[in-house]
Design an enzyme around this catalytic site. Structure first.
Site, PDB file in Angstrom:
ATOM      1  N   LYS A 235      42.477  24.342  41.028  1.00 12.28           N
ATOM      2  CA  LYS A 235      41.587  25.535  40.585  1.00 12.28           C
ATOM      3  C   LYS A 235      42.263  26.861  41.422  1.00 12.28           C
ATOM      4  CE  LYS A 235      37.705  24.283  37.516  1.00 12.28           C
ATOM      5  NZ  LYS A 235      36.354  24.488  37.220  1.00 12.28           N
ATOM      6  N   ARG A 269      35.774  15.725  38.570  1.00 15.61           N
ATOM      7  CA  ARG A 269      36.456  15.929  37.228  1.00 15.61           C
ATOM      8  C   ARG A 269      38.001  16.369  37.900  1.00 15.61           C
ATOM      9  NH1 ARG A 269      37.901  20.224  33.857  1.00 15.61           N
ATOM     10  NH2 ARG A 269      38.035  19.706  31.755  1.00 15.61           N
TER      11      ARG A 269
END
Length: 288
Positions: A235, A269
């Site tokens: 991210k 995740r």
């Protein structure tokens, strides 16, 4: 090290590792990372790969939630999701999580064998969803976000990020419980990158245990939520800390995931299952 367990509809999965590994399959062409876009045969091959590498759960989504993304129709989602689930179920009973906000989508996917709902709206976007979850008894991931993908990164502000995220997730858990969903089927997600800047994300990554404990303390139930997801994989916050492009953020992701696990995250995740598993095996091995 304590064995982790997760209650699904009619079975329990477990791991000896300090966290479950949830492997991501973005069944669309709008993911923030070009290397994670899989459709058609490529999506099926990616599912094979992640299962072979040791994923505990597959998380499949067809609607992008990257910053700036537009929502799509349920028909578009199902066009990508249903064929993929059907193919996976031909060779594996691995738990399948569906990343959607819509009752029509999770209901159709559930009928083909999906096991978990991953709802970035925390049951806010579809008022009928909670009743389906209560009846089906499948777990749901409730995520915190501010705004929607189109506007969520427009100068987000908080006075106390950990408290505000904890309070929001408590409220959403209370709402879910009021609709008949068992607390042990509720999974928390702090929503890294969803309406947060770098400093917000840093505090949340180091606060999984605090957030889970805060929510547990506020709920007046005999059973309580037991799991919290950290979704950090490649991210923007990893790029901000390393000055690396998305394709070069794996080492930074592994470091952040390891710290998140130390701070209480129980589900990671990730795009990179094998590397995450190796990290957890070393962590576990050093503490045994």
């Amino acid at each position: 090290m304590k064995k982790l367990q997760l209650n699904l509809q009619n079975r329990i999965i477990s791991t000896e590792n300090p966290s479950f590994i949830m492997g991501i399959i973005n069944a669309n062409q709008d993911s923030f990372w070009k290397g994670s876009r899989f459709t058609g045969k490529k999506a099926i091959n990616q599912a094979f790969k992640l299962i072979y590498e040791g994923a505990d759960i597959l998380d499949i989504g067809a609607e992008s939630s990257r910053p700036g993304a537009n929502y799509i129709s349920d028909k578009e989602e199902l066009k990508s999701l249903l064929p993929l689930i059907k193919q996976i179920r031909k060779f594996s009973n691995i738990p399948i999580s569906i990343d959607t906000r819509k009752l029509s989508v999770i209901k159709a996917c559930y009928e083909e064998g999906a096991d978990i709902l991953n709802d970035i709206s925390a049951l806010e976007d579809d008022e009928k969803l909670p009743y389906f979850l209560a009846d089906s008894k499948i777990p749901v991931i409730l995520m915190h976000k501010k705004g929607n993908p189109k506007n969520m990164q427009n100068n987000p502000e908080y006075e106390d990020i950990v408290k505000e995220v904890s309070d929001y997730l408590t409220t959403r858990c209370q709402f879910a419980i009021s609709k008949g969903i068992s607390p042990d089927k509720l999974i928390l997600d702090a929503g890294i990158g969803f309406g947060k800047n770098l400093n917000h994300n840093k505090k949340l990554i180091l606060s999984s245990s605090s957030i889970l404990q805060n929510v547990q303390n506020e709920l007046k139930c005999n059973v309580l939520p037991q799991h919290i997801v950290m979704a950090l994989s490649r991210k923007t916050c990893i790029g901000e800390l390393t000055s690396k492009k998305v394709e070069d953020r794996l080492p930074g992701t592994l470091a952040a995931n390891l710290l998140a696990v130390e701070k209480g995250a129980t589900i990671l995740r990730v795009h990179d299952v094998q590397e995450t598993l190796d990290t957890l095996l070393v962590y576990r091995g050093l503490y045994e």
